[in-house]
Design a protein around this motif. Sequence first.
Motif, short mmCIF file in Angstrom:
data_model
loop_
_atom_site.label_atom_id
_atom_site.label_comp_id
_atom_site.label_asym_id
_atom_site.label_seq_id
_atom_site.Cartn_x
_atom_site.Cartn_y
_atom_site.Cartn_z
N TRP A 80 -14.01 31.10 12.82
CA TRP A 80 -12.59 31.08 12.45
C TRP A 80 -11.88 29.84 12.99
O TRP A 80 -10.86 29.43 12.43
CB TRP A 80 -11.91 32.35 12.93
N PHE A 83 -12.40 27.66 9.97
CA PHE A 83 -11.77 28.08 8.71
C PHE A 83 -10.25 27.89 8.72
O PHE A 83 -9.67 27.36 7.76
CB PHE A 83 -12.09 29.55 8.45
N ILE A 84 -9.58 28.30 9.78
CA ILE A 84 -8.11 28.27 9.83
C ILE A 84 -7.56 26.84 9.68
O ILE A 84 -6.69 26.60 8.84
CB ILE A 84 -7.60 28.94 11.11
N CYS A 86 -8.85 24.33 8.25
CA CYS A 86 -9.15 23.76 6.93
C CYS A 86 -8.04 24.03 5.93
O CYS A 86 -7.77 23.21 5.04
CB CYS A 86 -10.47 24.31 6.41
N MET A 87 -7.37 25.18 6.06
CA MET A 87 -6.27 25.51 5.16
C MET A 87 -5.12 24.51 5.30
O MET A 87 -4.51 24.08 4.30
CB MET A 87 -5.76 26.92 5.45
N PHE A 88 -4.84 24.12 6.53
CA PHE A 88 -3.75 23.18 6.78
C PHE A 88 -4.15 21.74 6.46
O PHE A 88 -3.34 20.94 5.99
CB PHE A 88 -3.30 23.28 8.24
N MET A 90 -6.03 20.82 4.07
CA MET A 90 -5.90 20.65 2.63
C MET A 90 -4.48 20.25 2.24
O MET A 90 -4.27 19.50 1.29
CB MET A 90 -6.30 21.92 1.89
N CYS A 91 -3.49 20.74 2.99
CA CYS A 91 -2.10 20.34 2.73
C CYS A 91 -1.90 18.86 3.03
O CYS A 91 -1.24 18.13 2.28
CB CYS A 91 -1.14 21.18 3.57
N TRP A 293 -18.11 25.53 6.77
CA TRP A 293 -17.87 26.93 7.13
C TRP A 293 -19.13 27.77 6.89
O TRP A 293 -19.51 28.59 7.73
CB TRP A 293 -16.69 27.48 6.34
N TRP A 457 1.82 20.86 11.04
CA TRP A 457 0.46 21.08 11.54
C TRP A 457 -0.01 19.90 12.37
O TRP A 457 -0.58 20.07 13.47
CB TRP A 457 -0.48 21.31 10.36
#
Length: 526
Positions: A80, A83-84, A86-88, A90-91, A293, A457
């Motif tokens: 995790w 993973f977490i 990676c979401m930011f 991408m922004c 991931w 972020w």
Amino acid sequence: MAPAPSIEKLDKSEVKEIVVQVIDSDDIRLAELGYKGEFKREFSLLETIAFAFSIMAVNGGVSSTLSFGLPSGGHVGMVWGWFIPCMFIMCVAASMAELASSMPTSAGLYYFSAKLAPERYSALASWITGWANVTGQVTLVCSIDYTVAQMITTAVAVGTDGSVILGAGPTYGILLAILVIHGFICSSATRILARLNLFYGFLTMAATIGAIIALLVCSGDNKVSTETAFGLFENNTGWKNNGWAFLLSFAAPMWSLTGYDSAAHISEEISGAARTAPIAILASVAAVGGLGWIYLICASFALASVPALLETKLALPMGQILLDVLGKRGMLAVWSFTLASQFLCGAAQGVDASRVVFAFARDNALPGSRWWKRMNPHTQTPVNAVWLVVVLSAFCGLLGFSATAFSSLAGASVIGLYTSYAAPIFLRITSGRDKLVPGPFALGRWFMPIGTIAVAWVSFVVVLLCFPASQTTNAVEMNYASVIVLAVFIFAASSWVLSARKWFVGPLPNIDATRALCTAKAQQLP
């Protein structure tokens, strides 16, 4: 001086008489941005994606940074903690892709900042962004090549059954040799570099998938439970607060997913740059994030004991996991491909860093700019800039004699690069809202929420990465990332106050606007 004639007043015959240097729409757009084309455009879409993907070498990145997630949560930190973020990330990548599509030039980030900042602060914004990016680029080259050296020492230790453990001195010597080899590779012509990066990307993808399959198949019935692989939390950082300890695991994907701005920095060598560069940025980040991931999930299932793994004498814990699961021969086979892809990753990053140095020097922003902006007449590449990157990286590599060498170099590269990423994005959502001329890829009304998330972020991560791995530290074990960044900041700030504010005006056009417009019109004529 008489005013330049309006392009609209020039008839067909007059335009035809102008010497046209720009040969395609890419160079027309580059001329409109103020620069003449000095590179050969020999990177295709696939080669550009492979270039950005290679710089983030997913299997090498995961193998190098496992030591971040392991103490910071164990299985939870590995899975995790990747993973977490990676979401930011991408922004950040989406915002950067929009800017690269609008302004496809090797100057990249500091050019974006100059054009989006208020006019009176344009030069200062460009100066700050440029120095942050140069800092990140050079330390990223050093940190990648340092991990290659660590992979070699790990292979030596496994191959000799632990009888030969190479220390800091030999590791630094290996680092210097790798930097020199990369210097020669990065001095090659663009055509050669483009073909090489296609090979880099293929090898990295194949090596990652191979490692994933090997872990899944060979771990057999020895896999831990799904509950353990995804949910077992163990704090071995030395920080008492478990939440803070887990946050430190974010350093792994933040370092691994850096350098995707490379697609912007080679945009003057890309065919169809305004479309190709943003696609390469988004595709490479998504691919590395997803594959990384999956790789970490497989490693988590194969990991029986986090405390035992932390006691390994190998330089990189991933080597111990592979050794435990695959045995000596299997580990060395997989490790050789991991080492090769990480080596090629360093070569790709060397190209990226040299283009940043060249572009910044082209605008006379570096000491000795007249040397670093020279193009080699034989290869049509900035060879002098390449070797400057090699020398500076070798100097940064002296941190290898500290216990926190890699974490310090990784932290400095992330802070430098992501600061330079966030600066133009921040200006895009503030003073530059109405200044951006959208390219083929645009975020539309989503630019504001995506950009805001990206800036928030990065601000959080920059602070996070300045902290040491433990609450108690000393000179040997401290996090030197803040020292590196602060040293560059003091130098850049002093230079600005004492001198640069008087002469640095931001990106310097090397082709006049009238000529650019005439060129564009001439190209449109039958």
